[in-house]
Design a protein around this motif. Sequence first.
Motif, short mmCIF file in Angstrom:
data_model
loop_
_atom_site.label_atom_id
_atom_site.label_comp_id
_atom_site.label_asym_id
_atom_site.label_seq_id
_atom_site.Cartn_x
_atom_site.Cartn_y
_atom_site.Cartn_z
N CYS A 36 0.74 -1.18 0.22
CA CYS A 36 0.07 -0.01 -0.02
C CYS A 36 0.95 1.29 0.20
CB CYS A 36 -0.95 -0.06 1.11
SG CYS A 36 -2.39 -1.10 1.03
N ALA A 37 1.97 1.21 0.64
CA ALA A 37 2.83 2.37 0.65
C ALA A 37 3.33 2.58 -0.63
CB ALA A 37 4.23 2.03 1.52
N ASP A 38 3.81 1.47 -1.39
CA ASP A 38 4.21 1.54 -2.72
C ASP A 38 3.24 2.09 -3.81
OD1 ASP A 38 6.80 0.69 -1.85
OD2 ASP A 38 6.58 -1.45 -2.79
N VAL A 39 1.77 1.68 -3.58
CA VAL A 39 0.75 2.11 -4.43
C VAL A 39 0.75 3.58 -4.34
CG1 VAL A 39 -1.52 2.18 -4.69
CG2 VAL A 39 -0.73 -0.02 -4.40
N ASP A 40 0.70 4.14 -2.84
CA ASP A 40 0.81 5.51 -2.98
C ASP A 40 1.79 6.24 -3.56
OD1 ASP A 40 -0.36 7.79 -1.13
OD2 ASP A 40 1.41 7.91 -0.32
N LEU A 41 2.96 5.71 -3.17
CA LEU A 41 4.14 6.40 -4.00
C LEU A 41 4.08 6.46 -5.39
CD1 LEU A 41 7.25 7.72 -3.86
CD2 LEU A 41 8.13 5.22 -3.95
N SER A 42 3.41 5.56 -5.89
CA SER A 42 3.15 5.18 -7.38
C SER A 42 2.09 6.41 -7.98
CB SER A 42 2.75 4.08 -7.96
OG SER A 42 2.48 3.96 -9.29
N ARG A 43 1.40 6.73 -6.82
CA ARG A 43 0.17 7.83 -7.47
C ARG A 43 0.83 9.03 -7.53
NH1 ARG A 43 -4.94 5.29 -3.95
NH2 ARG A 43 -5.32 3.35 -5.20
N TRP A 44 1.73 9.24 -6.17
CA TRP A 44 2.54 10.51 -6.26
C TRP A 44 3.38 10.84 -7.70
CZ3 TRP A 44 1.47 14.82 -3.79
CH2 TRP A 44 0.81 14.78 -2.58
N VAL A 48 -1.22 11.46 -10.00
CA VAL A 48 -2.59 11.23 -9.64
C VAL A 48 -2.92 12.52 -8.53
CG1 VAL A 48 -4.28 9.79 -8.43
CG2 VAL A 48 -2.57 8.98 -10.04
N TYR A 49 -2.00 12.45 -7.57
CA TYR A 49 -2.25 13.57 -6.43
C TYR A 49 -1.38 14.65 -6.86
CZ TYR A 49 -2.77 9.54 -3.43
OH TYR A 49 -3.24 8.26 -2.97
N ARG A 50 -2.00 15.95 -6.69
CA ARG A 50 -1.47 17.24 -6.82
C ARG A 50 -1.71 18.19 -5.77
NH1 ARG A 50 -3.57 16.08 -12.36
NH2 ARG A 50 -5.59 16.46 -11.47
N ILE A 51 -0.77 19.12 -5.51
CA ILE A 51 -1.14 20.22 -4.50
C ILE A 51 -1.13 21.26 -5.40
CG2 ILE A 51 -0.02 21.49 -2.85
CD1 ILE A 51 1.65 19.06 -2.20
N GLU A 52 -2.50 21.84 -5.52
CA GLU A 52 -2.84 23.31 -6.15
C GLU A 52 -2.12 24.31 -5.60
OE1 GLU A 52 -4.64 23.11 -8.88
OE2 GLU A 52 -5.03 20.69 -8.85
N SER A 53 -1.85 25.22 -6.45
CA SER A 53 -1.22 26.54 -6.11
C SER A 53 -1.99 27.68 -6.59
CB SER A 53 0.12 26.55 -6.79
OG SER A 53 0.55 27.77 -6.84
N PRO A 54 -2.29 28.64 -5.85
CA PRO A 54 -3.10 29.91 -6.65
C PRO A 54 -2.30 30.55 -7.60
CG PRO A 54 -2.01 30.44 -4.36
CD PRO A 54 -1.68 29.01 -4.71
N ASP A 55 -1.04 30.23 -7.83
CA ASP A 55 -0.45 30.88 -8.92
C ASP A 55 -0.29 30.05 -10.13
OD1 ASP A 55 0.24 33.23 -7.33
OD2 ASP A 55 1.95 32.28 -6.31
N ARG A 56 -0.20 30.64 -11.25
CA ARG A 56 -0.08 29.68 -12.73
C ARG A 56 1.61 29.94 -12.88
NH1 ARG A 56 -4.15 31.52 -16.70
NH2 ARG A 56 -2.33 31.36 -17.75
N PRO A 57 2.23 28.93 -13.30
CA PRO A 57 3.53 28.90 -13.56
C PRO A 57 3.73 29.65 -15.00
CG PRO A 57 3.16 26.57 -13.08
CD PRO A 57 1.74 27.38 -12.92
N ASP A 58 2.92 29.64 -15.67
CA ASP A 58 3.06 30.53 -17.10
C ASP A 58 2.99 31.97 -16.82
OD1 ASP A 58 0.38 29.90 -16.44
OD2 ASP A 58 -0.07 29.79 -18.66
N ALA A 59 2.26 32.25 -15.79
CA ALA A 59 2.16 33.70 -15.29
C ALA A 59 3.29 34.35 -14.77
CB ALA A 59 0.95 33.89 -14.40
#
Length: 66
Positions: A36-44, A48-59
Amino acid sequence: MNDNQKPVGPKPTDKACPICGRPGVEETKPFCSKRCADVDLSRWLGGVYRIESPDRPDAEEADERE
């Protein structure tokens, strides 16, 4: 269980595994197993998992060009 007997197997934790819901284990906390730890790492790693940011990199790049 008598006082002389020790529990067999990994020591469970109070929280459930975030992948499968089984009780977590101290050795692989918060997961129930290495699998299960490996499944979680694979998702990262797979995005699959993302941390949203208020700033857009292209901006930021556009601001630097001006």
